[in-house]
Design a protein around this motif. Structure first.
Motif: not given
Length: 238
Positions: A156-168, A175-184, A188-190
């Motif tokens: 469902d997040s596919y219909n959200l703006p990209l930044h909102e989909a990433v946050l979701q 644990k939200k490390t910088p590497w994990r957040v970047a990979l997720v 989502v972008w891919a």
């Protein structure tokens, strides 16, 4: 459909396996692991049947099947995934479970009819040529053997703006490390740039029928879970 080069995909999934895969568990995963085990137990004829986990990730499905009494080979092309998977194998499981680096985009290095069962969990959608991959899974499966295909439809997040989909998506991270957040965020972008395919249950059934599988059951999900068996007729490779 334009796909990311396979070399970059391999690098990404290797990093994702090492740093983010086990920390970003979808809420359905534990339930689906149990479901896949129950499906294959119901289809089991003799002890110690062989299962290929084609695209095993960090090995959760492979481990559960080995614990249930199957002989399992977990196959993945991302070394980072396999490092995590092998680290989970302890004690007597080492006698019934192994992990191999295998590229599902190429002819599999297994003989014809090698396995009693094959599972493909949320992997077919990133294959370079999905029909080629399905034909290879058909080839290494014995006649009458079971294929279990799990596919996550377009979120469902596919219909959200990209930044909102990433946050979701990162909300599920342990644990939200910088590497994990970047990979997720990259994942989502891919998904939105055509690197991941999304099919309906009906489309998947047509693909399986074209690859000489016969449907046994279809769970619309989400995620979609299709159980099929390899027919005994010779496959049409034209």
């Amino acid at each position: 459909m334009k796909l990311v080069p396979q070399s970059l995909q391999r690098m990404f999934w290797s990093l994702y396996g090492r740093l983010a895969w086990d920390a970003a568990r979808p809420p359905w995963k534990a339930t689906q692991v149990r479901q896949i085990v129950e499906i294959l137990k119901a289809r089991q004829v003799v002890p110690d049947e062989w299962v290929l986990d084609a695209g095993c990730g960090t090995g959760d499905f492979s481990l559960a099947l080995a614990e249930a009494g199957f002989q399992v080979i977990g196959a993945d092309y991302a070394e980072g995934m396999l490092v995590r998977a092998r680290a989970k194998v302890t004690g007597e499981l080492a006698d019934s479970l192994s992990f191999q680096q295998v590229d599902l985009n190429r002819r599999l290095d297994f003989p014809d009819a090698r396995f009693d069962h094959v599972i493909n969990i949320s992997v077919l959608q990133v294959a370079a040529e999905p029909m080629f991959t399905l034909r290879e899974l058909w080839r290494v499966l014995r006649p009458g053997g079971t294929l279990v295909l799990l596919h996550v439809p377009r979120p469902d997040s596919y219909n959200l703006p990209l930044h909102e989909a990433v946050l979701q998506r990162i909300q599920d991270l342990e644990k939200k490390t910088p590497w994990r957040v970047a990979l997720v965020a990259t994942k989502v972008w891919a998904e939105r740039t055509g690197s991941t395919r999304f099919w309906t249950a009906e489309a998947l059934q047509e693909m399986l029928k074209s690859s000489q599988f016969r449907m046994l059951s279809v769970n619309q999900g989400p995620p979609i879970v299709i159980v099929a068996r390899r027919t005994e007729a010779e496959q049409n490779t034209a």
